[in-house]
Design a protein around this motif. Structure first.
Motif, PDB file in Angstrom:
ATOM      1  N   ALA A   1     -15.220  45.089 -47.227  1.00 27.19           N
ATOM      2  CA  ALA A   1     -14.144  44.129 -47.553  1.00 27.19           C
ATOM      3  C   ALA A   1     -14.385  43.384 -48.838  1.00 27.19           C
TER       4      ALA A   1
ATOM      5  N   HIS B   1     -17.493  47.262 -41.887  1.00 23.07           N
ATOM      6  CA  HIS B   1     -16.182  46.666 -42.201  1.00 23.07           C
ATOM      7  C   HIS B   1     -16.327  45.473 -43.130  1.00 23.07           C
ATOM      8  N   ARG B   2     -17.306  44.609 -42.837  1.00 28.09           N
ATOM      9  CA  ARG B   2     -17.486  43.405 -43.642  1.00 28.09           C
ATOM     10  C   ARG B   2     -18.030  43.724 -45.039  1.00 28.09           C
TER      11      ARG B   2
ATOM     12  N   GLU C   1     -20.216  48.893 -36.831  1.00 31.04           N
ATOM     13  CA  GLU C   1     -18.823  48.845 -37.279  1.00 31.04           C
ATOM     14  C   GLU C   1     -18.532  47.532 -37.989  1.00 31.04           C
ATOM     15  N   ALA C   2     -19.003  46.441 -37.429  1.00 27.95           N
ATOM     16  CA  ALA C   2     -18.764  45.127 -38.043  1.00 27.95           C
ATOM     17  C   ALA C   2     -19.424  45.035 -39.411  1.00 27.95           C
TER      18      ALA C   2
END
Length: 77
Positions: free
Chosen positions: A77, A73-74, A69-70
């Motif tokens: 972005a 997400h990153r 997930e991290a």
């Protein structure tokens, strides 16, 4: 990365991971150094996730999901 040692590094996501255990991280000096490193990385836009031995061995699926997930997400972005 960025002149600091981390346990894992995903440059495309600006994500670093530290694996924390009592054997190597159970003193005030190491605790302080880890906080300083985390702050230094944060000021440079790096997200630092910390996982314990328990996270990696007992909660492996949940830990892998958090990591995925991290990264997603990153990168988005």
């Amino acid at each position: 990365m960025h002149g600091r040692e981390v346990d894992a590094w995903w440059p495309e996501a600006g994500l670093a991971v530290e694996l924390d255990g009592w054997q190597d991280h159970g003193t005030r000096v190491v605790f302080q150094r880890d906080r300083e490193k985390g702050n230094w990385l944060a000021l440079r836009g790096v997200t630092l996730l910390r996982f314990t031995h328990h996270d990696v061995t007992v909660r492996a699926e949940a830990t892998a999901a958090q990591l995925a997930e991290a990264i997603a997400h990153r990168v988005a972005a």
